[in-house]
Design a protein around this motif. Structure first.
Motif, mmCIF file in Angstrom:
data_model
loop_
_atom_site.group_PDB
_atom_site.id
_atom_site.type_symbol
_atom_site.label_atom_id
_atom_site.label_comp_id
_atom_site.label_asym_id
_atom_site.label_seq_id
_atom_site.Cartn_x
_atom_site.Cartn_y
_atom_site.Cartn_z
ATOM 1 N N MET A 60 0.834 -1.189 0.000
ATOM 2 C CA MET A 60 0.000 0.000 0.000
ATOM 3 C C MET A 60 0.873 1.245 0.000
ATOM 4 O O MET A 60 1.904 1.294 0.673
ATOM 5 N N GLU A 61 0.480 2.247 -0.768
ATOM 6 C CA GLU A 61 1.220 3.495 -0.838
ATOM 7 C C GLU A 61 0.587 4.533 0.085
ATOM 8 O O GLU A 61 -0.633 4.685 0.135
ATOM 9 N N VAL A 62 1.432 5.238 0.816
ATOM 10 C CA VAL A 62 0.999 6.331 1.674
ATOM 11 C C VAL A 62 1.529 7.630 1.080
ATOM 12 O O VAL A 62 2.674 7.684 0.611
ATOM 13 N N TYR A 63 0.707 8.658 1.092
ATOM 14 C CA TYR A 63 1.082 9.933 0.508
ATOM 15 C C TYR A 63 1.333 10.960 1.595
ATOM 16 O O TYR A 63 0.605 11.035 2.589
ATOM 17 N N LEU A 64 2.354 11.774 1.388
ATOM 18 C CA LEU A 64 2.726 12.825 2.322
ATOM 19 C C LEU A 64 2.870 14.121 1.537
ATOM 20 O O LEU A 64 3.584 14.170 0.529
ATOM 21 N N GLN A 65 2.189 15.160 1.995
ATOM 22 C CA GLN A 65 2.234 16.431 1.272
ATOM 23 C C GLN A 65 2.392 17.592 2.243
ATOM 24 O O GLN A 65 1.624 17.731 3.190
ATOM 25 N N ARG A 66 3.392 18.418 2.009
ATOM 26 C CA ARG A 66 3.569 19.622 2.810
ATOM 27 C C ARG A 66 2.559 20.682 2.371
ATOM 28 O O ARG A 66 2.100 20.691 1.231
ATOM 29 N N GLN A 67 2.217 21.596 3.264
ATOM 30 C CA GLN A 67 1.235 22.619 2.938
ATOM 31 C C GLN A 67 1.685 23.474 1.766
ATOM 32 O O GLN A 67 0.870 23.928 0.968
ATOM 33 N N THR A 68 2.977 23.726 1.679
ATOM 34 C CA THR A 68 3.490 24.567 0.611
ATOM 35 C C THR A 68 3.869 23.774 -0.633
ATOM 36 O O THR A 68 4.302 24.342 -1.626
ATOM 37 N N GLY A 69 3.717 22.465 -0.573
ATOM 38 C CA GLY A 69 4.094 21.646 -1.709
ATOM 39 C C GLY A 69 2.902 21.290 -2.576
ATOM 40 O O GLY A 69 1.791 21.082 -2.095
ATOM 41 N N ARG A 70 3.089 21.230 -3.870
ATOM 42 C CA ARG A 70 2.004 20.907 -4.792
ATOM 43 C C ARG A 70 1.894 19.416 -5.062
ATOM 44 O O ARG A 70 0.810 18.883 -5.223
ATOM 45 N N THR A 71 3.030 18.757 -5.125
ATOM 46 C CA THR A 71 3.041 17.335 -5.484
ATOM 47 C C THR A 71 3.365 16.501 -4.255
ATOM 48 O O THR A 71 4.414 16.697 -3.632
ATOM 49 N N PRO A 72 2.496 15.561 -3.892
ATOM 50 C CA PRO A 72 2.786 14.718 -2.721
ATOM 51 C C PRO A 72 3.898 13.724 -3.033
ATOM 52 O O PRO A 72 4.087 13.315 -4.178
ATOM 53 N N ILE A 73 4.631 13.350 -1.994
ATOM 54 C CA ILE A 73 5.613 12.287 -2.168
ATOM 55 C C ILE A 73 4.952 10.962 -1.806
ATOM 56 O O ILE A 73 4.012 10.932 -1.004
ATOM 57 N N VAL A 74 5.427 9.910 -2.395
ATOM 58 C CA VAL A 74 4.855 8.591 -2.180
ATOM 59 C C VAL A 74 5.768 7.804 -1.253
ATOM 60 O O VAL A 74 6.966 7.659 -1.523
#
Length: 329
Positions: free
Chosen positions: A1-15
């Motif tokens: 399963m992939e979990v996504y993490l996104q910073r408030q100032t970031g546009r593209t989430p990291i996987v």
């Protein structure tokens, strides 16, 4: 399963395709929480400590907001609450409304002009005559949700309202979901009446014998005093003011209930799959023949845990709300 993490100032989430464990607990009337453990790598350290981040996974309804980051030599632990927790940091300065409950909840949340909207999928039509001043937005939404059996959550700038589906034995509209002994691992049943009140005396404005009051009553005994002096009659009629007092009583009674809950993990061989056959807020039937128990419960919480690649589901069955609340003169 992939979990996504996104910073408030970031546009593209990291996987994050590799993680040690994830605990994801959603709640029907309240704000859930999560905890994610990942490896301490330079990239993960940068992404998790430079800005507040959001966490989610494919198929998840809500996002988790990272509120705490703990770094050790080998691991980074991210924990926090679901995004709805942001409502705990917004203040409702004044709200006086007499509308259907979902409309009141939408009004409290904010208008499209403010960049906020509500998606109402609840069938609740009861009217709530409310008066709120200087309360957190989360207090308002939670109180109304508990009093009228409405599930809610926030994602970005949208408030989602929904009803659980009745999947219990006896109804004919939906496929019944019945959990029996063989479906459950380590079941635990709890009855707790220590904080249960069946009647609320709500005192409004005025002094001494001239003070205005109303009574909200539910099944059972136990009397609760509610000081609602902060509710002012103003230009309202006496009946309108009494309706606001009883509304406050209903909300307080919903916080002091007879608890009848059932917790268990669902076995891998269970006939019913979370997210497919049942969901958070649904009403299902539990059967424990050895305990002589067969009862319908609402699923008020669901915790999903991924540990070493194995997923386990821990639902909490139990709807503590009283069935009947009414105004006595």
């Amino acid at each position: 399963m992939e979990v996504y993490l996104q910073r408030q100032t970031g546009r593209t989430p990291i996987v994050l395709d590799e993680f040690t464990s994830l605990r994801w607990r959603r709640k029907y009337y309240e704000v859930g929480e999560f905890e994610l453990h990942i490896a301490n790598t330079p990239q993960n350290l940068f992404e998790t400590t430079t800005d507040t981040a959001y966490v989610w996974f494919k198929g998840s309804v809500e996002r988790g907001k990272v509120e705490r980051v703990t770094v050790t030599r080998d691991e980074i632990a991210l924990s926090g609450r679901m995004e709805s927790a942001e409502m705990s940091k917004k203040v409702v300065r004044k709200l006086i409304s007499n509308k259907a409950v979902p409309l009141v909840m939408a009004e409290a949340f904010g208008s499209p002009e403010l960049g906020r909207k509500t998606q109402n999928n609840s069938s609740v039509t009861e009217t709530a005559n409310v008066q709120w001043r200087w309360n957190t937005l989360l207090d308002v939404e939670t109180s109304l949700a508990r009093a009228y059996n409405i599930g809610f959550y926030q994602r970005k700038e949208t408030l989602y309202l929904y009803d659980g589906v009745d999947r219990s034995i006896g109804q004919t509209e939906n496929r019944a979901v019945v959990f029996s002994d063989e479906d459950l691992i380590e079941p635990s049943w709890m009855l707790d009446n220590s904080d249960y009140y069946g009647c609320a005396y709500v005192a409004g404005e005025g002094e001494g014998d001239d003070r205005v009051y109303a009574i909200a009553e539910a099944e059972g005994t136990g009397e609760l005093y509610v000081d609602a002096r902060n509710l002012a009659q103003g230009e309202q009629t006496k009946d309108e003011y009494l309706a606001q007092l009883i509304q406050r009583g209903l909300e307080e009674l919903a916080e002091h209930v007879s608890v009848d809950t059932f917790e268990a993990s669902i076995s891998a061989g269970s006939r019913h799959q979370y997210g497919k056959d049942y969901g958070l807020g649904d009403i299902v039937t539990l059967q424990m023949p050895e305990w002589g128990k067969r009862q319908n419960f609402r699923i008020t919480e669901v915790e999903e845990v991924w540990e070493r690649g194995v997923k386990t589901v821990y639902p909490v069955f139990g709807d503590p709300l009283p069935e009947t609340l009414k105004l006595l003169r």
